[in-house]
Design a protein around this motif. Structure first.
Motif, PDB file in Angstrom:
ATOM      1  N   ALA A 172     -17.703  33.294  45.619  1.00  0.00           N
ATOM      2  CA  ALA A 172     -16.850  34.481  45.404  1.00  0.00           C
ATOM      3  C   ALA A 172     -17.762  35.609  44.960  1.00  0.00           C
ATOM      4  N   ILE A 173     -17.757  36.670  45.706  1.00  0.00           N
ATOM      5  CA  ILE A 173     -18.671  37.791  45.386  1.00  0.00           C
ATOM      6  C   ILE A 173     -17.861  38.916  44.766  1.00  0.00           C
ATOM      7  N   ASP A 174     -18.397  39.417  43.652  1.00  0.00           N
ATOM      8  CA  ASP A 174     -17.749  40.530  42.922  1.00  0.00           C
ATOM      9  C   ASP A 174     -16.297  40.206  42.568  1.00  0.00           C
ATOM     10  N   GLY A 175     -16.086  38.972  42.230  1.00  0.00           N
ATOM     11  CA  GLY A 175     -14.740  38.575  41.805  1.00  0.00           C
ATOM     12  C   GLY A 175     -13.718  38.584  42.937  1.00  0.00           C
ATOM     13  N   GLY A 176     -14.233  38.719  44.141  1.00  0.00           N
ATOM     14  CA  GLY A 176     -13.308  38.772  45.275  1.00  0.00           C
ATOM     15  C   GLY A 176     -12.893  37.379  45.713  1.00  0.00           C
ATOM     16  N   ARG A 177     -12.270  37.314  46.905  1.00  0.00           N
ATOM     17  CA  ARG A 177     -11.782  36.040  47.440  1.00  0.00           C
ATOM     18  C   ARG A 177     -12.982  35.134  47.757  1.00  0.00           C
ATOM     19  N   PRO A 178     -12.977  33.862  47.373  1.00  0.00           N
ATOM     20  CA  PRO A 178     -14.109  32.977  47.720  1.00  0.00           C
ATOM     21  C   PRO A 178     -14.215  32.834  49.237  1.00  0.00           C
ATOM     22  N   ARG A 179     -15.463  32.902  49.692  1.00  0.00           N
ATOM     23  CA  ARG A 179     -15.691  32.731  51.112  1.00  0.00           C
ATOM     24  C   ARG A 179     -16.583  31.535  51.347  1.00  0.00           C
ATOM     25  N   HIS A 180     -16.477  31.011  52.591  1.00  0.00           N
ATOM     26  CA  HIS A 180     -17.289  29.859  52.965  1.00  0.00           C
ATOM     27  C   HIS A 180     -18.554  30.383  53.611  1.00  0.00           C
ATOM     28  N   TYR A 181     -19.654  30.413  52.837  1.00  0.00           N
ATOM     29  CA  TYR A 181     -20.918  30.918  53.346  1.00  0.00           C
ATOM     30  C   TYR A 181     -21.778  29.805  53.912  1.00  0.00           C
ATOM     31  N   TYR A 182     -22.516  30.127  54.944  1.00  0.00           N
ATOM     32  CA  TYR A 182     -23.412  29.156  55.577  1.00  0.00           C
ATOM     33  C   TYR A 182     -24.854  29.626  55.414  1.00  0.00           C
ATOM     34  N   HIS A 183     -25.747  28.644  55.181  1.00  0.00           N
ATOM     35  CA  HIS A 183     -27.180  28.915  55.048  1.00  0.00           C
ATOM     36  C   HIS A 183     -27.923  28.063  56.058  1.00  0.00           C
ATOM     37  N   ILE A 184     -29.059  28.548  56.532  1.00  0.00           N
ATOM     38  CA  ILE A 184     -29.869  27.725  57.433  1.00  0.00           C
ATOM     39  C   ILE A 184     -30.742  26.806  56.582  1.00  0.00           C
ATOM     40  N   TYR A 222     -20.864  34.382  56.746  1.00  0.00           N
ATOM     41  CA  TYR A 222     -19.605  33.642  56.873  1.00  0.00           C
ATOM     42  C   TYR A 222     -19.061  33.821  58.296  1.00  0.00           C
ATOM     43  N   GLY A 223     -18.063  33.024  58.628  1.00  0.00           N
ATOM     44  CA  GLY A 223     -17.606  32.883  60.002  1.00  0.00           C
ATOM     45  C   GLY A 223     -17.221  34.182  60.692  1.00  0.00           C
ATOM     46  N   TYR A 224     -16.365  34.952  60.045  1.00  0.00           N
ATOM     47  CA  TYR A 224     -15.868  36.170  60.689  1.00  0.00           C
ATOM     48  C   TYR A 224     -17.026  37.152  60.947  1.00  0.00           C
ATOM     49  N   SER A 225     -17.927  37.210  59.963  1.00  0.00           N
ATOM     50  CA  SER A 225     -19.065  38.128  60.093  1.00  0.00           C
ATOM     51  C   SER A 225     -19.959  37.711  61.252  1.00  0.00           C
ATOM     52  N   ILE A 226     -20.159  36.394  61.401  1.00  0.00           N
ATOM     53  CA  ILE A 226     -20.993  35.883  62.498  1.00  0.00           C
ATOM     54  C   ILE A 226     -20.403  36.306  63.839  1.00  0.00           C
ATOM     55  N   ILE A 227     -19.101  36.141  63.991  1.00  0.00           N
ATOM     56  CA  ILE A 227     -18.423  36.504  65.252  1.00  0.00           C
ATOM     57  C   ILE A 227     -18.640  37.990  65.552  1.00  0.00           C
ATOM     58  N   GLN A 228     -18.452  38.815  64.492  1.00  0.00           N
ATOM     59  CA  GLN A 228     -18.569  40.277  64.701  1.00  0.00           C
ATOM     60  C   GLN A 228     -19.996  40.656  65.091  1.00  0.00           C
ATOM     61  N   LYS A 229     -20.986  39.997  64.457  1.00  0.00           N
ATOM     62  CA  LYS A 229     -22.390  40.317  64.762  1.00  0.00           C
ATOM     63  C   LYS A 229     -22.724  39.941  66.215  1.00  0.00           C
ATOM     64  N   LEU A 235     -28.039  29.999  64.490  1.00  0.00           N
ATOM     65  CA  LEU A 235     -29.212  29.735  63.642  1.00  0.00           C
ATOM     66  C   LEU A 235     -30.014  31.020  63.414  1.00  0.00           C
ATOM     67  N   ALA A 236     -30.110  31.816  64.455  1.00  0.00           N
ATOM     68  CA  ALA A 236     -30.869  33.063  64.350  1.00  0.00           C
ATOM     69  C   ALA A 236     -30.197  34.023  63.360  1.00  0.00           C
ATOM     70  N   ILE A 237     -28.874  34.118  63.452  1.00  0.00           N
ATOM     71  CA  ILE A 237     -28.139  34.989  62.524  1.00  0.00           C
ATOM     72  C   ILE A 237     -28.339  34.511  61.093  1.00  0.00           C
ATOM     73  N   LEU A 238     -28.234  33.205  60.906  1.00  0.00           N
ATOM     74  CA  LEU A 238     -28.338  32.674  59.546  1.00  0.00           C
ATOM     75  C   LEU A 238     -29.770  32.709  59.029  1.00  0.00           C
ATOM     76  N   SER A 239     -30.727  32.767  59.951  1.00  0.00           N
ATOM     77  CA  SER A 239     -32.130  32.837  59.503  1.00  0.00           C
ATOM     78  C   SER A 239     -32.410  34.177  58.821  1.00  0.00           C
ATOM     79  N   ARG A 240     -31.503  35.154  59.060  1.00  0.00           N
ATOM     80  CA  ARG A 240     -31.662  36.474  58.419  1.00  0.00           C
ATOM     81  C   ARG A 240     -30.916  36.541  57.099  1.00  0.00           C
ATOM     82  N   GLY A 241     -30.260  35.467  56.742  1.00  0.00           N
ATOM     83  CA  GLY A 241     -29.537  35.463  55.470  1.00  0.00           C
ATOM     84  C   GLY A 241     -28.212  34.754  55.629  1.00  0.00           C
ATOM     85  N   ARG A 242     -27.659  34.350  54.495  1.00  0.00           N
ATOM     86  CA  ARG A 242     -26.394  33.622  54.551  1.00  0.00           C
ATOM     87  C   ARG A 242     -25.313  34.506  55.152  1.00  0.00           C
TER      88      ARG A 242
END
Lengths: 876, 112
Positions: free
Chosen positions: B67-79, B25-32, B16-23
């Motif tokens: 899908a950002i910048d025409g790239g692969r669609p990702r599953h983004y999460y928002h709080i 996705y899963g892999y990014s959350i793990i890395q953070k 929740l804290a990570i997502l409170s700073r902005g949307r």
């Protein structure tokens, strides 16, 4: 060569094996895999190695599937919990868990309750149809049948009446919208009907007045209901008859020949309508409806009582009471010396509440409805007792659970709600099973009961409500005692094994009640079999074995002398006689004046020939057999039956001989007194009868007594001779015995149903006893093992364990016998002639229950006694 | 090494804290999480997604495919607002626990 896309495709297949994955999570993890793979390759790993590392980090599909499955279950729980109060869903889950964990006991409970509910559903369907007869007519509430009652009797006695009644009523009373007259052709004899080569004898041939279809809702598939019965010699036939006489052809507008008066001269009738087959729930079933032959009966004679039935349609149902009060003065206006009174009988009441003379068809009996309802309730009670017994018996297994719940703060009321939740869950599952079983056994039930109930009847809203109410009620009843006992358990309390306790006494009481109910139903079954045997074998006052009656129509009458000679020459034919009526096929009632009696006496009249008494083996009680045919002179000979003697008031048979008799201008004397002959069902007493000899031309039947040894050949020969002498009409005959038994068809069907229900009640009781026995033996496994080690024999152990159960069954007899006796006596009261309630019925029922109980208990007891003590005593 | 129980208890507030700073996705959350804990909190990658699904069922977060910048669609999460409330409550609880831990981890005064 490593290919990432191929590797990812193979990796994804693993997830496809688990249904807890939906596309979303797999897509998420694929993206994650790609990101992780890219990151690993950026760290310097090779493609394949990076892939393996990324896969490892994500984890196995099996582990992830388990986590997603938890989410699915949680989502399901929340979906149901939205509609249910807090904790209720939890109760359901606990109940579901217990059912799955204890399959054996769950089966006993669910099967038992389902069996009881099935009986209830079938009984409700049966009762709904029986009490719903004739209600398919849209105007049913406003239709009344006009019936007769003897003036002194004060109650209706006859369903039939005179043709004069209907038109006079309609003329005199404006509140009568329409009047319909229905006449059953003949009085039990079958009518010749033919078209080209299709020639049959039919027994559902009626005449009806033109307004018939405006009062009754019998839809016409073809033809105009307003005009179909207007023109003379018109006839409406049912769909089945149309197919029978005009197979593959249009029946409308065709000519059908019929000989309703049995004169040997078939009359042409024009088919003016095809009616839908009459539904089962109608008090009258016709195949043919013809217009009245106005010459056949005097329509102004109120005293001419034949097979005529009058129905009136009132403007308002409420007008019936006022109309009833005016009927006596109505009769006096039209008839100077009426000897009967009229009553209005509501159409819907005919089926269950009308058992008058000359009913169109045998009616049902509200007593049977009550009997079925009681038996179904007994079965349900037995099933509920099973549940309560097993639930309370397994108290110890639940004590830990109950203790934990209480320690965590559960109140008694919450526990009670939990146990009710369990019993309602079992009840609901049983209800579903009962509905499915009811649908599948409906054809078998129809065969047993003679009904035509359909699965569609189950969709009736009233039945749906009854089903839900049953589930709720049974769930609450069966859960009541377990909830009461189990919620009282204290945490940490230990119950002692094998010692007397209040719960143990309660269980014994419940089993005793169960078996008492079963013994009652079995006794009822034995008695009904006895009564049916009694009916089959009762002395009817004449020898019914090998007796057939041949319809003697006007064509055959001239040939009767030759027919009789040739038939008597057949070795298998013992004797022959003619008469106007034969037992089970109608009768005539007339008033006679007797010497020494101030008032005329109504008697059944049998116009016979001189061979009738010997053919029917009537016993002469006094006087000499009648030989002289009746004529208008004096000196005519009459023969009366024993019950006629009593009705007239003569003190003995000898005292009656020579007494003067008069009817209209015919004078005679009593020449003989014979025993009573049963001409109706045993629901009625013997009919006081007077016999005289009349000419063959007034006789409708030839009775032949046959040797029972060579019946098929004899019948073949009889048919051959008939065809030779009366080629234009087929031979129509029936066995008097079969006709008599047919009068008791309803009783036989009811008896069969009672037998099957009683078997079911015993099966459910045994199911409960088996479950309870299994449980008790489980609890005493160690005790059995120790007794074996200390030297107890196998039979000794089995006897000791069985004895406790057997005592309960023996005690059940003390409760069952008086109750069963009272109910049986009430049922038998409906029969004028009945078997006796012997003590052996109860003894046999009790013994049967005991034997079945012993067999139920001994098998698991024996198995437990044979078990290896080492296994039983091993400490786990 | 951080115990599994503690890791499990802290998963929700951290996400929740990570997502409170902005949307995100899963892999990014793990890395953070790995980066912020200096490698001490090494979540099992795959197990993050059932947790995210559960939090979405609880309406603490919501998701969408972008899908950002025409790239692969990702599953983004928002709080969500409910998630912010839950985060606030969780952080309050954790601060109190931390306060107690700090208090009891200070050396005892020397006895006289």
């Amino acid at each position: 060569m490593f290919d990432l896309e191929t590797a990812i495709r193979e990796w994804k297949k693993e997830f496809g094996r688990y249904e807890s994955f939906e596309d979303g999570p797999v897509a998420d993890m694929e993206l994650h895999l790609r990101d992780a793979h890219e990151a690993c390759m950026n760290e310097g790993l090779g493609a394949e190695e990076a892939f393996r590392k990324a896969v490892y980090r994500i984890g196995t599909a099996e582990r992830l599937a388990a986590e997603y499955q938890k989410n699915r279950e949680l989502a399901l729980d929340r979906r149901f919990a939205r509609f249910l109060p807090a904790l209720l869903w939890n109760y359901f889950k606990v109940a579901r868990r217990r059912i799955i964990r204890h399959k054996g006991y769950s089966f006993i409970n669910i099967a038992g309750l389902a069996a009881g509910m099935t009986c209830c559903l079938l009984t409700v369907l049966y009762v709904m149809q029986e009490s719903g007869y004739d209600r398919f007519h849209s105007k049913a509430e406003r239709i009344f049948r006009v019936v007769l009652g003897e003036k002194e009797a004060g109650m209706p006695t006859n369903a039939n009446g005179s043709l004069a009644i209907g038109p006079a009523l309609k003329k005199d009373f404006p509140e009568i919208v329409e009047c319909v007259r229905l006449k059953k052709s003949g009085q039990g004899e079958r009518i010749f009907v033919g078209h080209r080569d299709k020639k049959f004898y039919e027994d559902k041939f009626f005449f009806a007045s033109p307004g018939f279809f405006s009062v009754f809702d019998f839809p016409l598939r073809s033809g105009d209901p307003k005009t179909a019965l207007r023109e003379p010699n018109s006839i409406v036939i049912t769909e089945d008859m149309a197919r029978k006489y005009f197979p593959g052809r249009e029946a409308m507008g065709k000519t059908l020949y019929a000989d309703p008066a049995n004169e040997g001269k078939p009359i042409p009738f024009l088919v003016t309508g095809i009616a839908a087959n009459v539904p089962a729930d109608s008090h009258v079933h016709f195949d043919f409806l013809a217009t009245f032959d106005r010459r056949a009966e005097d329509e102004s004679n109120f005293g001419a009582i034949y097979q005529n039935y009058t129905y009136v349609l009132l403007e308002r149902k409420e007008a019936a009471a006022a109309l009833q009060s005016k009927l006596h003065s109505f009769l006096l206006r039209h008839w100077s010396a009426p000897w009967y009174d009229l009553s209005l009988q509501p159409l819907p009441d005919i089926r269950l509440h009308s058992h008058l003379r000359s009913e169109i068809e045998p009616n049902g009996d509200v007593t049977y409805i009550l009997a079925f309802s009681m038996i179904a309730l007994c079965i349900v009670a037995i099933a509920c007792i099973n549940y309560a017994n097993l639930a309370t018996a397994r108290t110890m297994q639940r004590s830990k659970e109950i203790g934990i719940r209480k320690a965590l703060g559960a109140s008694r009321s919450q526990l009670i709600r939990q146990f009710f939740g369990e019993s309602l869950t079992v009840s609901f599952l049983s209800g579903l099973l009962a509905a499915a079983v009811t649908v599948s056994i409906l054809p078998f039930f129809n065969q047993l009961s003679g009904k035509d109930l359909s699965a569609a009847s189950l969709l009736h809203p009233a039945l749906g409500m009854a089903w839900l109410a049953m589930i709720l009620t049974l769930g609450l009843i069966s859960g009541f005692f377990p909830a009461l006992f189990l919620s009282r358990l204290q945490p940490g309390r230990k119950a002692s094994h094998g010692s007397p306790s209040r719960e143990s006494f309660f269980r014994k009481a419940l089993v005793t009640v169960q078996f008492a109910l079963s013994i009652m139903t079995i006794s009822g079954a034995f008695l009904s079999v006895r009564q049916m045997d009694y009916i089959k074998n009762k002395d009817l006052g004449f020898d019914r074995e090998g007796m057939i009656a041949v319809t003697l129509n006007a064509s055959a009458r001239p040939a009767y002398g030759a027919l009789r000679r040739e038939w008597l020459a057949i070795p298998g034919v013992r004797s022959a006689a003619t008469s106007e009526y034969v037992p089970t096929r109608g009768s005539k009632h007339l008033n006679f004046s007797f010497e020494g009696n101030a008032h005329p006496v109504e008697l059944v009249v049998y116009d016979i020939d001189k061979d009738f008494p010997s053919t029917y083996s009537l016993r002469l009680l006094a006087g000499t057999p009648i030989k002289k045919a009746l004529d208008t002179n004096s000196g005519n000979e009459f023969m009366i039956s024993e019950s006629a003697l009593q009705r007239i008031g003569y003190p003995s048979a000898e005292a009656a001989i020579g007494k003067a008799v008069q009817i209209e201008n015919v004078h005679g004397f009593i020449s003989a007194v014979v025993n009573d002959m049963h001409i109706y069902s045993l629901h009625q007493g013997p009919s006081p009868t007077i016999y005289f000899i009349g000419p063959v031309k007034s006789h409708k039947y030839i009775s032949l007594r046959l040797h029972s040894g060579s019946l098929p050949r004899t019948l073949q020969e009889i048919t051959r001779i008939w065809k030779k002498m009366v080629p234009e009409y087929p031979l129509d005959y029936f066995f008097i015995n079969e006709s008599f038994l047919k009068l008791h068809e309803n009783d036989v069907k009811v008896s069969r149903l009672i037998n099957h229900f009683s078997i079911l009640s015993m099966a459910i009781a045994c199911l409960g006893l088996f479950g309870l026995g299994m449980y008790t033996i489980e609890q005493r496994t160690k005790e059995i093992a120790i007794r074996k080690i200390l030297g107890a024999s196998l039979t000794g152990i089995v006897a000791r364990l069985s004895r406790e159960f057997i005592q309960w069954v023996l005690l059940a007899n003390l409760i069952a016998w008086p109750a069963a006796f009272f109910l049986m006596r009430r049922w038998l009261q409906d029969f004028a002639f009945r078997t006796r309630i012997h003590l052996e019925i109860f003894i046999f029922s009790g013994l049967l229950a005991l034997v079945i109980a012993m067999m139920t208990i001994i098998i698991p007891t024996f198995r437990a006694a044979r078990a290896n003590p080492v296994d039983s005593l091993r400490y786990e | 090494m951080i115990s599994k129980t503690l890791m499990a208890a802290s998963t929700r507030p951290i996400i929740l804290a990570i997502l409170s700073r902005g949307r995100d996705y899963g892999y990014s959350i793990i890395q953070k999480v790995k980066s912020a804990s200096g490698g001490g909190m090494d979540w099992s990658d795959g197990m993050l997604y059932p947790v995210l699904q559960r939090m979405e069922m609880d309406r603490l977060i919501r998701s969408e495919w972008i899908a950002i910048d025409g790239g692969r669609p990702r599953h983004y999460y928002h709080i969500t607002d409910l998630g912010r409330q839950a985060l606030s409550a969780d952080l309050t609880s954790w601060r109190k626990i931390l306060q107690a831990m700090i208090h009891f981890s200070q050396p005892l005064p020397a006895s006289e």
